[in-house]
Design a protein around this motif. Structure first.
Motif, PDB file in Angstrom:
ATOM      1  N   ASP A  71     -24.687  19.533 -81.851  1.00 24.74           N
ATOM      2  CA  ASP A  71     -23.947  20.776 -81.628  1.00 24.74           C
ATOM      3  C   ASP A  71     -24.620  21.645 -80.568  1.00 24.74           C
ATOM      4  O   ASP A  71     -23.958  22.189 -79.682  1.00 24.74           O
ATOM      5  N   ALA A  72     -25.941  21.773 -80.632  1.00 26.77           N
ATOM      6  CA  ALA A  72     -26.676  22.573 -79.644  1.00 26.77           C
ATOM      7  C   ALA A  72     -26.587  21.930 -78.261  1.00 26.77           C
ATOM      8  O   ALA A  72     -26.419  22.632 -77.255  1.00 26.77           O
ATOM      9  N   ALA A  73     -26.678  20.605 -78.201  1.00 31.58           N
ATOM     10  CA  ALA A  73     -26.604  19.913 -76.910  1.00 31.58           C
ATOM     11  C   ALA A  73     -25.220  20.065 -76.296  1.00 31.58           C
ATOM     12  O   ALA A  73     -25.085  20.291 -75.091  1.00 31.58           O
ATOM     13  N   ALA A  74     -24.175  19.957 -77.112  1.00 26.59           N
ATOM     14  CA  ALA A  74     -22.808  20.133 -76.608  1.00 26.59           C
ATOM     15  C   ALA A  74     -22.611  21.551 -76.079  1.00 26.59           C
ATOM     16  O   ALA A  74     -21.996  21.755 -75.026  1.00 26.59           O
ATOM     17  N   ALA A  75     -23.161  22.523 -76.771  1.00 25.21           N
ATOM     18  CA  ALA A  75     -23.069  23.912 -76.304  1.00 25.21           C
ATOM     19  C   ALA A  75     -23.785  24.077 -74.966  1.00 25.21           C
ATOM     20  O   ALA A  75     -23.301  24.781 -74.073  1.00 25.21           O
ATOM     21  N   GLN A  76     -24.922  23.415 -74.808  1.00 29.01           N
ATOM     22  CA  GLN A  76     -25.663  23.501 -73.551  1.00 29.01           C
ATOM     23  C   GLN A  76     -24.894  22.833 -72.411  1.00 29.01           C
ATOM     24  O   GLN A  76     -24.906  23.324 -71.285  1.00 29.01           O
ATOM     25  N   VAL A  77     -24.220  21.720 -72.695  1.00 26.61           N
ATOM     26  CA  VAL A  77     -23.371  21.075 -71.680  1.00 26.61           C
ATOM     27  C   VAL A  77     -22.346  22.079 -71.163  1.00 26.61           C
ATOM     28  O   VAL A  77     -22.148  22.230 -69.956  1.00 26.61           O
ATOM     29  N   LEU A  78     -21.695  22.783 -72.077  1.00 25.72           N
ATOM     30  CA  LEU A  78     -20.693  23.786 -71.684  1.00 25.72           C
ATOM     31  C   LEU A  78     -21.323  24.913 -70.884  1.00 25.72           C
ATOM     32  O   LEU A  78     -20.770  25.345 -69.867  1.00 25.72           O
ATOM     33  N   ASP A  79     -22.490  25.385 -71.323  1.00 23.93           N
ATOM     34  CA  ASP A  79     -23.193  26.465 -70.616  1.00 23.93           C
ATOM     35  C   ASP A  79     -23.554  26.074 -69.188  1.00 23.93           C
ATOM     36  O   ASP A  79     -23.600  26.920 -68.299  1.00 23.93           O
ATOM     37  N   LEU A  80     -23.813  24.786 -68.967  1.00 25.13           N
ATOM     38  CA  LEU A  80     -24.215  24.304 -67.647  1.00 25.13           C
ATOM     39  C   LEU A  80     -23.029  23.898 -66.769  1.00 25.13           C
ATOM     40  O   LEU A  80     -23.221  23.381 -65.670  1.00 25.13           O
ATOM     41  N   GLY A  81     -21.807  24.131 -67.246  1.00 28.12           N
ATOM     42  CA  GLY A  81     -20.625  23.841 -66.450  1.00 28.12           C
ATOM     43  C   GLY A  81     -20.008  22.484 -66.686  1.00 28.12           C
ATOM     44  O   GLY A  81     -19.076  22.096 -65.988  1.00 28.12           O
ATOM     45  N   GLY A  82     -20.495  21.760 -67.663  1.00 30.63           N
ATOM     46  CA  GLY A  82     -19.897  20.481 -68.022  1.00 30.63           C
ATOM     47  C   GLY A  82     -18.776  20.676 -69.022  1.00 30.63           C
ATOM     48  O   GLY A  82     -18.421  21.807 -69.371  1.00 30.63           O
ATOM     49  N   ARG A 101     -24.093  10.652 -84.917  1.00 31.20           N
ATOM     50  CA  ARG A 101     -22.970  11.413 -84.372  1.00 31.20           C
ATOM     51  C   ARG A 101     -22.893  11.212 -82.863  1.00 31.20           C
ATOM     52  O   ARG A 101     -23.920  11.139 -82.191  1.00 31.20           O
ATOM     53  N   PHE A 102     -21.678  11.159 -82.325  1.00 29.85           N
ATOM     54  CA  PHE A 102     -21.436  10.898 -80.908  1.00 29.85           C
ATOM     55  C   PHE A 102     -20.483  11.935 -80.332  1.00 29.85           C
ATOM     56  O   PHE A 102     -19.564  12.387 -81.010  1.00 29.85           O
ATOM     57  N   THR A 103     -20.674  12.256 -79.062  1.00 33.83           N
ATOM     58  CA  THR A 103     -19.777  13.144 -78.332  1.00 33.83           C
ATOM     59  C   THR A 103     -19.676  12.666 -76.892  1.00 33.83           C
ATOM     60  O   THR A 103     -20.685  12.356 -76.272  1.00 33.83           O
ATOM     61  N   MET A 104     -18.451  12.592 -76.370  1.00 39.31           N
ATOM     62  CA  MET A 104     -18.244  12.288 -74.954  1.00 39.31           C
ATOM     63  C   MET A 104     -18.206  13.594 -74.168  1.00 39.31           C
ATOM     64  O   MET A 104     -17.631  14.583 -74.622  1.00 39.31           O
ATOM     65  N   CYS A 105     -18.817  13.582 -72.976  1.00 36.35           N
ATOM     66  CA  CYS A 105     -18.907  14.765 -72.129  1.00 36.35           C
ATOM     67  C   CYS A 105     -18.703  14.370 -70.670  1.00 36.35           C
ATOM     68  O   CYS A 105     -18.660  13.189 -70.338  1.00 36.35           O
ATOM     69  N   THR A 106     -18.605  15.366 -69.821  1.00 31.13           N
ATOM     70  CA  THR A 106     -18.765  15.164 -68.383  1.00 31.13           C
ATOM     71  C   THR A 106     -19.788  16.172 -67.907  1.00 31.13           C
ATOM     72  O   THR A 106     -19.938  17.251 -68.490  1.00 31.13           O
ATOM     73  N   ASP A 107     -20.503  15.830 -66.830  1.00 32.98           N
ATOM     74  CA  ASP A 107     -21.444  16.781 -66.259  1.00 32.98           C
ATOM     75  C   ASP A 107     -20.685  17.774 -65.390  1.00 32.98           C
ATOM     76  O   ASP A 107     -19.454  17.751 -65.325  1.00 32.98           O
ATOM     77  N   GLN A 109     -20.176  17.883 -62.412  1.00 36.50           N
ATOM     78  CA  GLN A 109     -19.457  17.263 -61.304  1.00 36.50           C
ATOM     79  C   GLN A 109     -18.372  16.290 -61.783  1.00 36.50           C
ATOM     80  O   GLN A 109     -17.754  15.598 -60.985  1.00 36.50           O
ATOM     81  N   GLY A 110     -18.169  16.223 -63.093  1.00 33.86           N
ATOM     82  CA  GLY A 110     -17.110  15.392 -63.650  1.00 33.86           C
ATOM     83  C   GLY A 110     -17.503  13.984 -64.020  1.00 33.86           C
ATOM     84  O   GLY A 110     -16.657  13.193 -64.422  1.00 33.86           O
TER      85      GLY A 110
END
Length: 121
Positions: A71-82, A101-107, A109-110
């Motif tokens: 959850d914290a890592a996903a929030a940080q992805v959002l904070d960094l523009g991902g 637990r797994f989550t798909m993300c983009t950085d 730059q997509g």
């Protein structure tokens, strides 16, 4: 965050055919995965956890990076523009307990990647 390679997931239209392909190409060994025989497999011998899942034709390999708190890592992805594309793709509680637990993300730059919080010991 650890950020080390944690899991590799191969998407396939037909996991059984993919299994045959990689067995012949690399000599990998497989066992039924969380989705069961024919729907997914766990791959042994790669030096990191890996699997094949169905219903995803011509997919690129998914690379997951280890994190201590999803959850914290996903929030940080959002904070960094991902973006967080699919939070908690864990399946059942039993699957999450076994695989984590797994989550798909983009950085920012997509470029796609995943985050993986391994199960508690």
């Amino acid at each position: 965050m650890a950020g080390e390679l944690s899991f590799i997931e191969l998407g396939s239209d037909d996991p059984g055919k993919s299994r045959q392909f990689y067995e012949a190409l690399f000599g990998w060994t497989f066992s039924p995965g969380a989705s069961g025989e024919g729907a997914g497999y766990d791959i042994a011998g790669l030096g990191t956890a890996a699997g094949i899942h169905g219903g995803d034709p011509a997919a690129s390999p998914y690379v997951f990076f280890k994190v201590d708190d999803l959850d914290a890592a996903a929030a940080q992805v959002l904070d960094l523009g991902g973006t967080v594309l699919e939070l908690d793709m864990d399946g059942t509680d039993e699957q999450a307990a076994k695989y984590g637990r797994f989550t798909m993300c983009t950085d920012s730059q997509g470029s796609p990647f995943g985050l993986h919080q391994p199960p508690s010991a």
